[in-house]
Structure formats: structure tokens, C-alpha cells
Scaffold this active site. Sequence first.
Site, mmCIF file in Angstrom:
data_model
loop_
_atom_site.group_PDB
_atom_site.id
_atom_site.type_symbol
_atom_site.label_atom_id
_atom_site.label_comp_id
_atom_site.label_asym_id
_atom_site.label_seq_id
_atom_site.Cartn_x
_atom_site.Cartn_y
_atom_site.Cartn_z
ATOM 1 N N LYS A 107 0.845 -1.208 0.000
ATOM 2 C CA LYS A 107 0.000 0.000 0.000
ATOM 3 C C LYS A 107 0.876 1.251 0.000
ATOM 4 C CE LYS A 107 -1.838 1.744 3.958
ATOM 5 N NZ LYS A 107 -1.642 3.186 4.159
ATOM 6 N N ASN A 108 1.883 1.288 0.864
ATOM 7 C CA ASN A 108 2.648 2.520 1.045
ATOM 8 C C ASN A 108 3.708 2.736 -0.021
ATOM 9 O OD1 ASN A 108 1.014 3.049 3.153
ATOM 10 N ND2 ASN A 108 2.494 2.492 4.742
ATOM 11 N N CYS A 120 -5.823 12.685 12.615
ATOM 12 C CA CYS A 120 -6.406 11.354 12.401
ATOM 13 C C CYS A 120 -6.321 10.630 13.735
ATOM 14 C CB CYS A 120 -5.698 10.609 11.280
ATOM 15 S SG CYS A 120 -4.286 9.668 11.801
ATOM 16 N N ARG A 177 -0.468 14.532 13.092
ATOM 17 C CA ARG A 177 0.127 14.265 11.758
ATOM 18 C C ARG A 177 0.174 15.516 10.899
ATOM 19 N NH1 ARG A 177 -1.890 8.617 9.601
ATOM 20 N NH2 ARG A 177 0.053 8.759 8.416
ATOM 21 N N ASP A 214 4.056 0.507 12.192
ATOM 22 C CA ASP A 214 2.877 -0.147 11.619
ATOM 23 C C ASP A 214 2.740 -1.603 12.059
ATOM 24 O OD1 ASP A 214 2.972 1.596 8.401
ATOM 25 O OD2 ASP A 214 2.370 2.206 10.416
ATOM 26 N N ARG A 236 -8.702 -0.522 4.127
ATOM 27 C CA ARG A 236 -7.820 0.485 3.511
ATOM 28 C C ARG A 236 -6.457 -0.108 3.211
ATOM 29 N NH1 ARG A 236 -6.964 5.592 6.719
ATOM 30 N NH2 ARG A 236 -5.620 5.772 4.927
HETATM 31 C C1 EPZ Z 1 3.842 6.952 6.505
HETATM 32 O O1 EPZ Z 1 2.989 7.948 7.036
HETATM 33 C C2 EPZ Z 1 2.964 5.728 6.302
HETATM 34 N N1 EPZ Z 1 1.911 6.039 5.329
HETATM 35 C C3 EPZ Z 1 2.346 5.317 7.640
HETATM 36 O O2 EPZ Z 1 1.592 4.131 7.428
HETATM 37 C C4 EPZ Z 1 3.482 4.999 8.619
HETATM 38 O O3 EPZ Z 1 2.931 4.684 9.887
HETATM 39 C C5 EPZ Z 1 4.402 6.227 8.752
HETATM 40 O O4 EPZ Z 1 4.885 6.624 7.441
HETATM 41 C C6 EPZ Z 1 5.608 5.962 9.635
HETATM 42 O O5 EPZ Z 1 6.331 4.887 9.127
HETATM 43 C C7 EPZ Z 1 2.236 6.085 3.998
HETATM 44 O O6 EPZ Z 1 3.365 5.872 3.600
HETATM 45 C C8 EPZ Z 1 1.114 6.393 3.053
HETATM 46 P P1 EPZ Z 1 5.590 10.324 8.745
HETATM 47 P P2 EPZ Z 1 3.512 9.470 7.101
HETATM 48 O O7 EPZ Z 1 5.481 11.602 8.014
HETATM 49 O O8 EPZ Z 1 4.461 9.745 6.015
HETATM 50 C C9 EPZ Z 1 5.722 13.717 12.017
HETATM 51 C C10 EPZ Z 1 -0.245 2.747 7.598
HETATM 52 O O9 EPZ Z 1 -0.814 2.208 8.557
HETATM 53 N N2 EPZ Z 1 5.616 14.680 10.913
HETATM 54 O O10 EPZ Z 1 6.773 9.443 8.507
HETATM 55 O O11 EPZ Z 1 2.311 10.347 7.229
HETATM 56 C C11 EPZ Z 1 4.457 12.887 12.201
HETATM 57 O O12 EPZ Z 1 3.517 13.572 12.989
HETATM 58 C C12 EPZ Z 1 0.191 4.175 7.701
HETATM 59 O O13 EPZ Z 1 0.017 2.187 6.499
HETATM 60 C C13 EPZ Z 1 5.653 16.044 11.195
HETATM 61 O O14 EPZ Z 1 5.771 16.450 12.347
HETATM 62 O O15 EPZ Z 1 4.287 9.469 8.485
HETATM 63 C C14 EPZ Z 1 4.972 11.637 12.884
HETATM 64 O O16 EPZ Z 1 5.070 11.888 14.258
HETATM 65 C C15 EPZ Z 1 -0.142 4.775 9.064
HETATM 66 N N3 EPZ Z 1 5.561 16.942 10.171
HETATM 67 C C16 EPZ Z 1 6.391 11.481 12.301
HETATM 68 O O17 EPZ Z 1 6.718 12.734 11.706
HETATM 69 C C17 EPZ Z 1 5.437 16.542 8.858
HETATM 70 O O18 EPZ Z 1 5.368 17.402 7.959
HETATM 71 C C18 EPZ Z 1 6.491 10.411 11.221
HETATM 72 O O19 EPZ Z 1 5.431 10.627 10.316
HETATM 73 C C19 EPZ Z 1 5.393 15.153 8.598
HETATM 74 C C20 EPZ Z 1 5.502 14.247 9.627
#
Ligand code: EPZ
Length: 423
Positions: free
Chosen positions: A22-23, A117, A122, A306, A398
Site C-alpha cells: 500500500k505505502n 487522524c 500528523r 505499523d 484500507r
Molecule cells: C507513513 O505515514 C505511512 N503512510 C504510515 O503508514 C506509517 O505509519 C508512517 O509513514 C511511519 O512509518 C504512507 O506511507 C502512506 P511520517 P507518514 O510523516 O508519512 C511527524 C499505515 O498504517 N511529521 O513518517 O504520514 C508525524 O507527525 C500508515 O500504512 C511532522 O511532524 O508518516 C509523525 O510523528 C499509518 N511533520 C512522524 O513525523 C510533517 O510534515 C512520522 O510521520 C510530517 C511528519
Amino acid sequence: MARILVKGGHRLDGEVRISGAKNAVLPMLMASLLTDKPCFLHNVPHLKDVTTTIELLAQMGAEIALGDRLGIHINTRPVSHLKAPYDLVKTMRASILVLGPLLARFGEARVSLPGGCAIGARPVNLHIKGLEQLGAEVDVDNGYIVARARQLKGARVVMDTVTVTGTENIMMAACLARGTTVIENAAQEPEVVDLAECLKTMGATIEGAGTNTVTIQGRDSLEGFDYSVLPDRIETGTFLVAAAMTGGRVHVHRAASHSLEAVIEKLRETGARIETGPDWIRLDMEGRRPEAVNVTTAPYPGFPTDMQAQFMALNTVARGTGVIRETIFENRFQHAVEMQRLGADIRLQGNTAVITGVEALKGAPLMATDLRASAGLVLAGLVARGETVIDRVYHIDRGYENIEEKLRQLGADIRRLPAVEAA
Ligand code: EPZ
């Protein structure tokens, strides 16, 4: 809303084939916006998030056709509507991934802020900050990110926090920027690497994907792609934990064994016997009850957040006490409260959960709150005595393709119940 009924107590034993990740497929679908040439993706999983992304691209004007055998043709030449509307973005945060490609190819984009969410606030501030460093002008107006850029220019972008989709957004935009972009503190997830490989087949010049420093040489334009999506490592890990919790065994085909070292290591600590091949993993618990394990989530190559809910489910019936620390998201323990309804002994303290295994869980009605929490609840239902009914399973659809069918193939007693008319 659709519900899933699980009757616990069956030891899993069998084979399962893993679907595309998915990702990885989501950013690749968005990458088609970077070119006006036809693109083709193979091994596309049948998931709600993929359907949502197709709808989003079609709304923009893209022509999309389902090919044979899990294939999708995308042609974004006709794209003219440069907007990702709130009603779609609120159902799938990954829609933010259209921002970089739209800016890079068309010079403008209007993307709804995703909003919070279940698992955390996020924010997307690092996506915006990175694109501004590439020369974009970005405002937030009436809940929408409004971005413009006559011509993006390469820059050195240091990500304050490791962000998977943040890295992907900047990497895609940088492919059409003028000059060189270096992303420091980049995410190293296998899905980021697979996206880079897909972009390279389009003619992009990218070095260092999979390390914390990625260098992209911008191009004036890119070709289309004909690419196959890598297997889903989180789906793989979920089935391995399901077999381990039930004392069973599973042979997982088309599994990305090289991208699951941290998970495989933890499963060996529970007492599972594991063998791996180039694209398969065999786990055998030999009828044993798993030993409890300690887990701390971290960016790749650390233990994946995850997989946290699935290991919490395992610890609820393991021998001993396991401590789980969630360091990525601030609210990713909602499945714990639901597992307590099954009789699990879980004590929550901030981002730490202490789980003491019990002899047996007892089935109960549960509520899914987010994608991976739902998977954790299904796994707990596999071992709970009696019936467990999980409501709001649209969350699970999803990210898992036909999860109950695949679990039934392994011997689980699980089926989907018709939605109950609202009372
Ligand atoms: C990706 O989400 C994945 N989704 C998530 O999978 C996964 O849990 C996550 O990475 C962590 O591995 C997809 O790839 C579509 P992040 P993402 O930005 O990119 C903070 C699933 O179940 N952050 O790496 O949204 C954020 O709040 C989903 O398949 C900021 O502060 O996660 C978090 O604490 C859930 N500012 C940390 O970084 C930003 O601009 C990591 O989030 C962006 C992120």
C-alpha cells in the site's frame, strides 16, 4: 457498517501470498502526475486507499484503466484540475503526495490540509517547508494548501523529523526542479527506495535512496513508467504474527524478507523458528506459546510503528511481560483499550504500554479505530475464546486485501457480517 466475526482457538497452518505494498503503490500512482506519458503499474493491491487515489487522479482529469492481472494504466496528460478536495483527502492522508508532483509539473496545486487522524495530529509542515526551500510559494487558505512555483530550483533540504511521505513529496518534486537537490535526514523505508527505483525508470537521476541522504538531479521532463509494486512488508509481518500467536506455522510467498529484519528478529525472540528465502518466509511456532517481547518503534531500519498493534496483540497472550514504546505517533495505543475488553492485562503510561500475558482472552464486541489497530484486534480475536465481533472494519479494508479470505486459507474461523442498519 461492515463487521468481522472471528471465532478464536484455531492454530493457523498454511500458505499465503502477499499483495503489493500500500505505502509504495500510493506514491507511485501520484508519481504519474510528473509526466504526460502513459504509465503502467503491476501487482497493484485491491485496497480502499488505491480506489480513493484513482478517484482523486480521475477528478483531476487523468485517464485510468484497469489492466489485466492487477495492472493499472494511468495517463495524466489531460490533467487540468489541480486540486485535491477535502472530501477525498479527509479519507486518505496520503493524498498530500499530489502536492510535490503537481507543483513540479504544473507550477500550482490546491491540496486540502489532511486534518488530524486517530493516531495523531500528523502535521504536514515539513512537506510545506521542503517545497518552500525548492522555491515554492505556499499559503494556507480556508483549509487548503495553496502552492505556486514558476520553476522549482534544487536546494539542500534538511528534514527536522524523519518523515516518509515528506521525503517522498520532496523527492518527486526535485525530479523536475532545476539543478541538484539533497535531502538530509531522509526516510529510509523500503517504500521510499521502491519509489526512487520507479522514478529512475522515468529518467530521474536519484542517488542514496535508502540512506539518510538522497541526491536528485532535476530534469526538464520525465518518461512514463512500467513498474511492478514491491510486496507489502506490513501485511507480511501481520501474517507472521498471526501464525506465531496461535502456535501455528505459515509459509508466506512473495514476501519482502530483506525489509523485515527488525520484525523477524523480534519474532525469533518470541520463540518462533523462521527461515527466509529471496521472496518467501517460513515461520513455525511448533505449538509453543510465544514469549513476551519488548518493542520500541523507530524509523526504518528500526522496528516499524505499523507493526506495533500486532505485537501488542501477541504480548497479550505471551508468557511473561512485554513493554512496547511508541515513538513515532502520539496516540497509537487505541487498540490497547479494545484489547482490555478481551481481558488483556495492559497498563498504559504515556507512550509506553506494559503488557502481561494472560492464559486466555475472552471474545467480545470491539470497535476498530484505525488501520493497523484493526489488524491487531483481528489477531487478538484469533486467540480469544468464543466470538469476537469487530465493528468499523472499513479501516482494515484500507490496507489489507481480502484479509479474512487469506486468514481462512490458513485455518482461521473468520467471516464478514453484513452491515447492521443504523438503529
Ligand atoms: C507513513 O505515514 C505511512 N503512510 C504510515 O503508514 C506509517 O505509519 C508512517 O509513514 C511511519 O512509518 C504512507 O506511507 C502512506 P511520517 P507518514 O510523516 O508519512 C511527524 C499505515 O498504517 N511529521 O513518517 O504520514 C508525524 O507527525 C500508515 O500504512 C511532522 O511532524 O508518516 C509523525 O510523528 C499509518 N511533520 C512522524 O513525523 C510533517 O510534515 C512520522 O510521520 C510530517 C511528519
